[in-house]
Enzyme design. Structure first.
Site, PDB file in Angstrom:
ATOM      1  N   HIS A 185       0.384  -1.347 -11.100  1.00  0.00           N
ATOM      2  CA  HIS A 185       1.113  -1.311  -9.827  1.00  0.00           C
ATOM      3  C   HIS A 185       0.489  -2.358  -8.903  1.00  0.00           C
ATOM      4  O   HIS A 185      -0.668  -2.238  -8.515  1.00  0.00           O
ATOM      5  CB  HIS A 185       0.993   0.095  -9.215  1.00  0.00           C
ATOM      6  CG  HIS A 185       1.854   0.317  -8.020  1.00  0.00           C
ATOM      7  ND1 HIS A 185       2.934   1.168  -8.039  1.00  0.00           N
ATOM      8  CD2 HIS A 185       1.810  -0.197  -6.768  1.00  0.00           C
ATOM      9  CE1 HIS A 185       3.504   1.180  -6.852  1.00  0.00           C
ATOM     10  NE2 HIS A 185       2.837   0.348  -6.066  1.00  0.00           N
ATOM     11  N   HIS A 228      -4.440   6.567  -2.113  1.00  0.00           N
ATOM     12  CA  HIS A 228      -5.089   5.385  -1.567  1.00  0.00           C
ATOM     13  C   HIS A 228      -5.881   5.718  -0.304  1.00  0.00           C
ATOM     14  O   HIS A 228      -5.476   6.572   0.489  1.00  0.00           O
ATOM     15  CB  HIS A 228      -3.991   4.371  -1.216  1.00  0.00           C
ATOM     16  CG  HIS A 228      -4.483   3.029  -0.795  1.00  0.00           C
ATOM     17  ND1 HIS A 228      -5.463   2.331  -1.464  1.00  0.00           N
ATOM     18  CD2 HIS A 228      -4.121   2.235   0.232  1.00  0.00           C
ATOM     19  CE1 HIS A 228      -5.666   1.178  -0.876  1.00  0.00           C
ATOM     20  NE2 HIS A 228      -4.871   1.092   0.180  1.00  0.00           N
ATOM     21  N   GLU A 270      -2.286   1.491   8.517  1.00  0.00           N
ATOM     22  CA  GLU A 270      -0.938   1.302   7.984  1.00  0.00           C
ATOM     23  C   GLU A 270       0.065   2.143   8.771  1.00  0.00           C
ATOM     24  O   GLU A 270       0.066   3.376   8.684  1.00  0.00           O
ATOM     25  CB  GLU A 270      -0.888   1.707   6.511  1.00  0.00           C
ATOM     26  CG  GLU A 270      -1.852   0.933   5.616  1.00  0.00           C
ATOM     27  CD  GLU A 270      -1.816   1.403   4.175  1.00  0.00           C
ATOM     28  OE1 GLU A 270      -1.007   2.315   3.870  1.00  0.00           O
ATOM     29  OE2 GLU A 270      -2.601   0.894   3.359  1.00  0.00           O
ATOM     30  N   TYR A 303      12.700   6.546   1.328  1.00  0.00           N
ATOM     31  CA  TYR A 303      11.507   5.915   0.757  1.00  0.00           C
ATOM     32  C   TYR A 303      11.062   6.645  -0.497  1.00  0.00           C
ATOM     33  O   TYR A 303      10.954   7.882  -0.520  1.00  0.00           O
ATOM     34  CB  TYR A 303      10.387   5.893   1.797  1.00  0.00           C
ATOM     35  CG  TYR A 303       9.122   5.226   1.333  1.00  0.00           C
ATOM     36  CD1 TYR A 303       9.140   3.909   0.882  1.00  0.00           C
ATOM     37  CD2 TYR A 303       7.906   5.901   1.348  1.00  0.00           C
ATOM     38  CE1 TYR A 303       7.983   3.277   0.452  1.00  0.00           C
ATOM     39  CE2 TYR A 303       6.738   5.274   0.929  1.00  0.00           C
ATOM     40  CZ  TYR A 303       6.790   3.966   0.479  1.00  0.00           C
ATOM     41  OH  TYR A 303       5.640   3.350   0.048  1.00  0.00           O
ATOM     42  N   HIS A 317      -1.235   5.954   8.822  1.00  0.00           N
ATOM     43  CA  HIS A 317      -2.397   6.314   8.024  1.00  0.00           C
ATOM     44  C   HIS A 317      -3.526   5.401   8.461  1.00  0.00           C
ATOM     45  O   HIS A 317      -3.511   4.189   8.204  1.00  0.00           O
ATOM     46  CB  HIS A 317      -2.091   6.177   6.533  1.00  0.00           C
ATOM     47  CG  HIS A 317      -0.945   7.038   6.096  1.00  0.00           C
ATOM     48  ND1 HIS A 317       0.089   6.567   5.324  1.00  0.00           N
ATOM     49  CD2 HIS A 317      -0.653   8.333   6.361  1.00  0.00           C
ATOM     50  CE1 HIS A 317       0.964   7.547   5.104  1.00  0.00           C
ATOM     51  NE2 HIS A 317       0.531   8.626   5.722  1.00  0.00           N
TER      52      HIS A 317
END
EC number: 1.13.11.5
Length: 451
Positions: A298, A341, A347, A356, A371
């Site tokens: 990814h 993550h 972010e 999404y 975040h």
């Protein structure tokens, strides 16, 4: 005479705009000058330079435009402070909050209740840094239902990257007009005066950066083509109005985080012609050329960067504007949604339309999430279960969707409006991860996926 609302005209970036009056197509010799600042301009105009960089910047980064005006922009009464509304750069209004934050769609005021234009509808959500030292950023939400009538705005602190989510914006600038629709963005750079007409209840997001300008990211091994290509950015064609305003035209200025206003007798959009490389511009997100993994694993979201505002540290941005457009997913042996993550960057995500892929519910168009630095985040429990069991055939991802991210190396503080008074904060966001369960199999290393 009222302001002209005829259709807008745009040129490809890098071309010299032709001379336009109220959308008419006649050409003029207004730009046929021996030098930028002649003793007497054609048509007896005033020459005025707008500088977006220091005079001594290297040629490759020097930004300036010459405007040839009916009256120079200095022709106004003194500025006076005005009500701040919900615009703030006080990052200590409330204490810090490291939690994952999500907002439901921000409420747009109803026209029947109160007329709210673009400026009075600005709400600062979060930010960091200091505009006095030209270092930092702010994220704003705009919520409006009325046009700016004989009012314009300019920002002495930084550049505005405007992302409309609901409703069209007809943007008047000193360089010409731009029609901006959802799934398009525009950048109004520092010091440029603009006014916005809307046609319905309107909502969107703004990324403001201080002291630096947005630019295209370096492509490195991608090569010459990919991501956002320069030819797809559009700039306005010169347009002007020679209009007296009997009651006075209001010019609003954001300076050192505060709002000020002054009056002048004429429209500020009186630049008959211009040339230079310091301009407003727009971009259609559908023109983004997606780069993606085609074997396994990814790729990091940096491959989706449209524009970046660089810091002094190589490879580290004050802010990046990143999008997640429709694309193909073909990676094998890979958990395809965004991975779990923790990040040294902050972010903020918004959603223009659609759904999404990493959130099964709660993240809606017109809302957002934040975040913060080193705060863990990732797919909700339902998304994890489905993606872990999915057959990895080629599939379309995000059709009908456009999510985006404002990412920053700075640690963002949320305002009082964002945490307390907007009434859109989702207090139950954390619950989307509560159903996650251990699938650990200490006696077997062969993965079988969640049961």
């Amino acid at each position: 005479m009222g302001r002209d609302t005829s259709s807008t005209e745009v040129n490809k970036t890098g071309t010299v705009p032709t001379f336009r009056k109220h959308g008419a197509g006649e050409k003029s010799g207004a730009l046929n000058m021996a030098r930028n600042n002649p003793q007497v301009c054609p048509y007896n105009l005033y020459a005025e330079q707008l500088s977006g960089s220091a005079f001594t910047c290297p040629r490759s980064t020097n930004k300036r435009s010459w405007l040839y005006r009916i009256l120079p922009s200095v022709s106004h009464k003194p500025f006076e402070p005005i009500d701040q509304g919900h615009v703030t750069h006080d990052w200590d209004e409330v204490g810090p909050d490291p939690n994952q934050l999500r907002w439901k769609p921000f409420d747009i005021p109803k026209t029947s209740q109160k007329k709210v234009d673009f400026v009075s509808g600005l709400h600062t959500l979060c930010g960091a840094g200091d505009m006095k030292s030209n270092n930092g950023l702010a994220i704003h939400i705009f919520l409006c239902n009325s046009s700016m009538e004989d009012r314009c705005f300019y920002n002495s602190d930084g550049d505005f990257l405007i992302v409309p989510q609901k409703g069209k914006l007809l943007i008047y600038t000193e360089f010409g007009k731009m029609l901006l629709q959802p799934n398009e963005i525009c950048v109004i750079q520092r010091g440029m005066r603009f006014s916005i007409d809307v046609f319905e209840e309107t909502r969107g997001y703004i990324l403001e950066v201080y002291g630096v300008h947005f630019e295209l990211p370096d492509l490195g091994p991608i090569g010459a083509n990919g991501l956002a290509n320069p030819r797809d950015f559009l700039i306005p064609v010169a347009w002007y109005e020679d209009r007296q305003v009997p009651g006075g035209y209001t010019v609003i200025n954001k300076y050192q985080g505060k709002l000020f206003a002054c009056k002048q007798s004429v429209s500020p959009f009186n630049a008959v012609a211009w040339h230079g490389n310091y301009t407003p511009y727009k971009y259609n997100l559908e023109n983004f050329m997606v780069i993606n993994a085609v074997a396994f694993d990814h790729a990091d979201p940096s491959i989706f960067t449209v524009l970046t505002a660089k810091s002094l540290r190589p490879g580290v941005a004050i802010a990046d504007f990143v999008i997640f457009p429709p694309r193909w997913g073909v990676a094998n042996k890979t958990f395809r949604p965004p991975y779990y993550h923790r990040n040294c960057m902050s972010e903020f995500m918004g959603l223009i339309k659609g759904h999404y892929e990493a959130k099964q519910g709660g993240f809606l168009p017109g809302g957002g999430s934040l975040h913060s630095a080193m705060t863990p985040h990732g797919p909700d429990a339902d998304c994890f279960e489905k993606a872990s069991k999915a057959q990895l055939a080629p599939e379309r991802i995000a059709d009908g969707t456009m999510a985006f991210m404002f990412e920053s190396s700075l640690s963002l503080a949320v305002t009082k409006w964002g945490l307390k008074t907007c009434n859109c904060l989702d207090e139950n966001y954390y619950k989307c991860w509560e159903p996650l369960r251990s699938h650990f199999t200490p006696n077997s290393r062969n993965p079988t996926g969640p049961k």
